[in-house]
Design an enzyme around this catalytic site. Structure first.
Site, short mmCIF file in Angstrom:
data_model
loop_
_atom_site.label_atom_id
_atom_site.label_comp_id
_atom_site.label_asym_id
_atom_site.label_seq_id
_atom_site.Cartn_x
_atom_site.Cartn_y
_atom_site.Cartn_z
CB THR A 1 -0.94 0.03 1.21
OG1 THR A 1 -1.96 0.97 0.95
CG2 THR A 1 -0.24 0.40 2.47
CE LYS B 1 -4.21 -1.29 -0.28
NZ LYS B 1 -3.12 -0.99 -1.19
N GLY C 1 -6.26 5.12 7.92
CA GLY C 1 -5.66 4.38 6.82
C GLY C 1 -4.70 3.38 7.41
CB SER D 1 5.35 -0.21 -0.34
OG SER D 1 5.03 -1.40 0.33
#
Length: 179
Positions: free
Chosen positions: A7, A41, A52, A131
């Site tokens: 994500t 998410k 989130g 990420s």
């Protein structure tokens, strides 16, 4: 088992307009395979808090439920709810094994919370996890400093740019806003 990379979540406050915006891409990656393009998410807690999450989905959802309980316990004090979540996450034997990060925002606060007990409230009111966080954060800071875009537009454009750079981020962007 391959490492799951899943994500990019970006959140931003507009204190003048009293708005919190959180955006996330939809990609879930297992090793070198994209497993899903449209994962959600971001979740709302009540009418004014956005959460989130990045990391293990099951862990993040467990923490989301714990956080909802803390918000119910401290309904008018987001900071206290975040602190209590981080304390429980760090001290509880089962919870401390959970691997996730959370971005928690309301129109007045922006936090990044980790299982290591970190609670970060950035000076610039921009939070990023996952990420692609470094890319999205750099984009958002640049756009916030050098454009007249709204918080929502900055989040959307930053995630679009990140999707062009980070292989673990796609252009299926979901955005939530609360005021």
């Amino acid at each position: 088992m391959s490492e799951i990379r899943s994500t990019t979540v970006l959140g931003m406050l507009d204190r003048k307009r009293k708005i919190a915006v959180v955006g996330a891409d939809g990609q879930v990656t297992l090793g070198d395979t994209v497993m899903k393009h449209t994962a959600r998410k971001i979740r709302k807690v009540g009418d004014s808090i956005l959460v989130g999450f990045a990391g293990s989905t099951a862990d993040a959802l467990t923490l989301y439920e714990k956080f909802e309980g803390k918000v119910n316990e401290y309904p008018s004090n987001l900071t206290r709810a975040v602190i209590e979540l981080a304390k429980e996450w760090r001290l509880d034997r089962a919870l401390r094994r959970l691997e996730a990060f959370m971005a928690i925002l309301d129109p007045e606060h922006a936090f990044v919370v980790s299982g290591a007990g970190d609670i970060i409230e950035p000076d610039d009111n921009i939070v990023a996890i996952g990420s692609g966080a470094p890319y999205a954060l750099a984009c958002a800071r640049g756009l916030a400093k050098h454009s007249k875009l709204s918080a929502r537009e900055i989040v959307e454009e930053s995630l679009r740019i990140t999707s062009e750079i980070c292989i673990y981020t796609n252009s299926e962007v979901y955005i939530e806003e609360v005021s």
